[in-house]
Design a protein around this motif. Structure first.
Motif, PDB file in Angstrom:
ATOM      1  N   VAL A  21       5.808   0.948 -20.593  1.00  0.00           N
ATOM      2  CA  VAL A  21       6.605   0.060 -19.745  1.00  0.00           C
ATOM      3  C   VAL A  21       8.078   0.472 -19.796  1.00  0.00           C
ATOM      4  CG1 VAL A  21       7.345  -2.325 -19.372  1.00  0.00           C
ATOM      5  CG2 VAL A  21       4.994  -1.841 -20.096  1.00  0.00           C
ATOM      6  N   ARG A  22       8.686   0.661 -18.633  1.00  0.00           N
ATOM      7  CA  ARG A  22      10.122   0.932 -18.536  1.00  0.00           C
ATOM      8  C   ARG A  22      10.890  -0.350 -18.278  1.00  0.00           C
ATOM      9  NH1 ARG A  22      13.080   1.898 -13.983  1.00  0.00           N
ATOM     10  NH2 ARG A  22      11.253   2.501 -12.800  1.00  0.00           N
ATOM     11  N   ALA A  23      10.345  -1.214 -17.401  1.00  0.00           N
ATOM     12  CA  ALA A  23      11.006  -2.482 -17.067  1.00  0.00           C
ATOM     13  C   ALA A  23       9.990  -3.418 -16.436  1.00  0.00           C
ATOM     14  CB  ALA A  23      12.160  -2.243 -16.101  1.00  0.00           C
ATOM     15  N   VAL A  24      10.270  -4.718 -16.554  1.00  0.00           N
ATOM     16  CA  VAL A  24       9.433  -5.745 -15.931  1.00  0.00           C
ATOM     17  C   VAL A  24      10.337  -6.600 -15.056  1.00  0.00           C
ATOM     18  CG1 VAL A  24       7.907  -7.709 -16.306  1.00  0.00           C
ATOM     19  CG2 VAL A  24       7.868  -5.782 -17.897  1.00  0.00           C
TER      20      VAL A  24
ATOM     21  N   ALA B 245       0.835  -1.200   0.000  1.00  0.00           N
ATOM     22  CA  ALA B 245       0.000   0.000   0.000  1.00  0.00           C
ATOM     23  C   ALA B 245       0.870   1.250   0.000  1.00  0.00           C
ATOM     24  CB  ALA B 245      -0.927  -0.011   1.204  1.00  0.00           C
ATOM     25  N   GLY B 246       0.614   2.140  -0.957  1.00  0.00           N
ATOM     26  CA  GLY B 246       1.369   3.373  -1.055  1.00  0.00           C
ATOM     27  C   GLY B 246       2.622   3.271  -1.897  1.00  0.00           C
ATOM     28  N   SER B 247       3.086   2.057  -2.171  1.00  0.00           N
ATOM     29  CA  SER B 247       4.295   1.919  -2.979  1.00  0.00           C
ATOM     30  C   SER B 247       4.009   1.254  -4.317  1.00  0.00           C
ATOM     31  CB  SER B 247       5.351   1.108  -2.223  1.00  0.00           C
ATOM     32  OG  SER B 247       4.884  -0.198  -1.973  1.00  0.00           O
ATOM     33  N   HIS B 248       2.789   0.761  -4.523  1.00  0.00           N
ATOM     34  CA  HIS B 248       2.404   0.109  -5.768  1.00  0.00           C
ATOM     35  C   HIS B 248       1.061   0.658  -6.242  1.00  0.00           C
ATOM     36  CE1 HIS B 248       5.393  -2.655  -4.237  1.00  0.00           C
ATOM     37  NE2 HIS B 248       5.463  -3.205  -5.432  1.00  0.00           N
ATOM     38  N   MET B 249       0.830   0.565  -7.534  1.00  0.00           N
ATOM     39  CA  MET B 249      -0.405   1.020  -8.144  1.00  0.00           C
ATOM     40  C   MET B 249      -1.591   0.206  -7.618  1.00  0.00           C
ATOM     41  SD  MET B 249      -1.287   0.951 -12.200  1.00  0.00           S
ATOM     42  CE  MET B 249      -0.023   2.127 -12.607  1.00  0.00           C
ATOM     43  N   THR B 250      -2.705   0.884  -7.409  1.00  0.00           N
ATOM     44  CA  THR B 250      -3.940   0.203  -7.027  1.00  0.00           C
ATOM     45  C   THR B 250      -4.967   0.410  -8.135  1.00  0.00           C
ATOM     46  OG1 THR B 250      -4.986   2.096  -5.940  1.00  0.00           O
ATOM     47  CG2 THR B 250      -3.484   0.738  -4.599  1.00  0.00           C
ATOM     48  N   GLN B 251      -6.110  -0.253  -7.992  1.00  0.00           N
ATOM     49  CA  GLN B 251      -7.157  -0.119  -9.002  1.00  0.00           C
ATOM     50  C   GLN B 251      -7.658   1.315  -9.111  1.00  0.00           C
ATOM     51  OE1 GLN B 251     -10.956  -1.954  -7.935  1.00  0.00           O
ATOM     52  NE2 GLN B 251     -10.101  -2.403  -5.925  1.00  0.00           N
ATOM     53  N   MET B 252      -7.602   2.072  -8.030  1.00  0.00           N
ATOM     54  CA  MET B 252      -8.092   3.446  -8.071  1.00  0.00           C
ATOM     55  C   MET B 252      -7.143   4.369  -8.843  1.00  0.00           C
ATOM     56  SD  MET B 252     -10.873   2.772  -6.805  1.00  0.00           S
ATOM     57  CE  MET B 252     -11.568   4.373  -7.042  1.00  0.00           C
ATOM     58  N   ASP B 253      -5.869   3.989  -8.968  1.00  0.00           N
ATOM     59  CA  ASP B 253      -4.909   4.792  -9.728  1.00  0.00           C
ATOM     60  C   ASP B 253      -5.194   4.763 -11.224  1.00  0.00           C
ATOM     61  OD1 ASP B 253      -3.411   5.523  -7.455  1.00  0.00           O
ATOM     62  OD2 ASP B 253      -2.264   3.656  -7.555  1.00  0.00           O
TER      63      ASP B 253
ATOM     64  N   ASP C 154       4.728   8.949 -14.924  1.00  0.00           N
ATOM     65  CA  ASP C 154       4.653   9.248 -13.500  1.00  0.00           C
ATOM     66  C   ASP C 154       3.562   8.378 -12.876  1.00  0.00           C
ATOM     67  OD1 ASP C 154       4.998  10.439 -11.035  1.00  0.00           O
ATOM     68  OD2 ASP C 154       3.638  12.092 -11.495  1.00  0.00           O
ATOM     69  N   ALA C 155       3.914   7.148 -12.561  1.00  0.00           N
ATOM     70  CA  ALA C 155       2.961   6.199 -11.980  1.00  0.00           C
ATOM     71  C   ALA C 155       3.713   5.208 -11.101  1.00  0.00           C
ATOM     72  CB  ALA C 155       2.208   5.450 -13.076  1.00  0.00           C
ATOM     73  N   LEU C 156       3.045   4.749 -10.071  1.00  0.00           N
ATOM     74  CA  LEU C 156       3.636   3.738  -9.194  1.00  0.00           C
ATOM     75  C   LEU C 156       3.781   2.413  -9.933  1.00  0.00           C
ATOM     76  CD1 LEU C 156       1.552   4.480  -5.982  1.00  0.00           C
ATOM     77  CD2 LEU C 156       3.979   4.968  -6.325  1.00  0.00           C
ATOM     78  N   PRO C 157       4.711   1.554  -9.541  1.00  0.00           N
ATOM     79  CA  PRO C 157       4.822   0.229 -10.162  1.00  0.00           C
ATOM     80  C   PRO C 157       3.530  -0.572  -9.986  1.00  0.00           C
ATOM     81  CG  PRO C 157       6.722   0.683  -8.777  1.00  0.00           C
ATOM     82  CD  PRO C 157       5.720   1.763  -8.510  1.00  0.00           C
ATOM     83  N   TRP C 158       3.248  -1.447 -10.944  1.00  0.00           N
ATOM     84  CA  TRP C 158       2.027  -2.264 -10.929  1.00  0.00           C
ATOM     85  C   TRP C 158       2.401  -3.712 -10.686  1.00  0.00           C
ATOM     86  CZ3 TRP C 158      -0.526  -4.657 -15.679  1.00  0.00           C
ATOM     87  CH2 TRP C 158      -1.787  -5.169 -15.367  1.00  0.00           C
ATOM     88  N   LEU C 159       1.830  -4.299  -9.656  1.00  0.00           N
ATOM     89  CA  LEU C 159       2.009  -5.720  -9.385  1.00  0.00           C
ATOM     90  C   LEU C 159       0.997  -6.446 -10.262  1.00  0.00           C
ATOM     91  CD1 LEU C 159       3.688  -7.636  -7.689  1.00  0.00           C
ATOM     92  CD2 LEU C 159       1.941  -7.524  -5.931  1.00  0.00           C
ATOM     93  N   MET C 160       1.467  -6.898 -11.429  1.00  0.00           N
ATOM     94  CA  MET C 160       0.592  -7.457 -12.452  1.00  0.00           C
ATOM     95  C   MET C 160       0.075  -8.833 -12.032  1.00  0.00           C
ATOM     96  SD  MET C 160       1.232  -8.059 -16.541  1.00  0.00           S
ATOM     97  CE  MET C 160       2.891  -8.578 -16.297  1.00  0.00           C
ATOM     98  N   PRO C 161      -1.250  -9.021 -12.012  1.00  0.00           N
ATOM     99  CA  PRO C 161      -1.798 -10.337 -11.698  1.00  0.00           C
ATOM    100  C   PRO C 161      -1.330 -11.383 -12.708  1.00  0.00           C
ATOM    101  CG  PRO C 161      -3.513  -8.672 -11.648  1.00  0.00           C
ATOM    102  CD  PRO C 161      -2.290  -8.025 -12.237  1.00  0.00           C
ATOM    103  N   GLN C 162      -1.241 -12.621 -12.274  1.00  0.00           N
ATOM    104  CA  GLN C 162      -0.777 -13.701 -13.139  1.00  0.00           C
ATOM    105  C   GLN C 162      -1.650 -13.829 -14.380  1.00  0.00           C
ATOM    106  OE1 GLN C 162      -0.721 -17.626 -11.428  1.00  0.00           O
ATOM    107  NE2 GLN C 162       0.794 -18.326 -12.876  1.00  0.00           N
ATOM    108  N   GLN C 163      -2.942 -13.601 -14.245  1.00  0.00           N
ATOM    109  CA  GLN C 163      -3.851 -13.712 -15.387  1.00  0.00           C
ATOM    110  C   GLN C 163      -3.481 -12.709 -16.478  1.00  0.00           C
ATOM    111  OE1 GLN C 163      -7.986 -13.669 -14.380  1.00  0.00           O
ATOM    112  NE2 GLN C 163      -8.619 -13.135 -16.436  1.00  0.00           N
TER     113      GLN C 163
END
Length: 127
Positions: free
Chosen positions: A30-33, A13-21, A52-61
């Motif tokens: 994409v800069r890096a994966v 929370a606060g360090s990764h992108m959420t659905q509300m972002d 200018d966006a927080l990193p996204w923890l991409m779901p496996q799907q």
């Protein structure tokens, strides 16, 4: 890192992108994966953006969707993805909402992809 999704997201929370972002949709480059293991059986990726966006923890799907298009993690650098909020995402039996890939300006046409998520469930999506 534990195998518990809830714990992983609460610590992010606060360090990764959420659905509300991404509510209303955002096209991000994409800069890096970075492949991140959350348990011994499955993997997910942490996507870093040039924007200018927080990193996204991409779901496996979503990783399965990109693989069905033909994009591997190392090929995503520089690609643009349309990420949007999806209020229908489930976590177990509960509808909790989440973020999904809805397409890419880098695709020159609509592409229908099918992939297997789970042992018996076949998913189809137009991107």
């Amino acid at each position: 890192m534990t195998g518990d999704w809830v714990d992983m997201f609460s610590r992010a929370a606060g360090s990764h992108m959420t659905q509300m972002d991404v509510d209303g949709g955002r096209v991000l480059t994409v800069r890096a994966v970075e492949v991140v293991a959350y348990d011994k059986k499955a993997r997910t990726a942490l996507v870093h953006w040039r924007d200018d966006a927080l990193p996204w923890l991409m779901p496996q799907q979503e990783g399965l969707l990109l693989a069905a298009i033909g994009w591997r993690p190392h090929e995503l650098t520089g690609r643009r993805l349309l990420i949007n909020r999806d209020p229908t995402v489930k976590f177990g039996p509960d509808v909790v909402g989440g973020s999904r890939i809805y397409g890419s300006p880098d695709l020159d046409r609509d592409t229908a992809v099918r992939w297997r998520c789970g042992k018996r469930k076949l998913q189809r999506q137009l991107v």
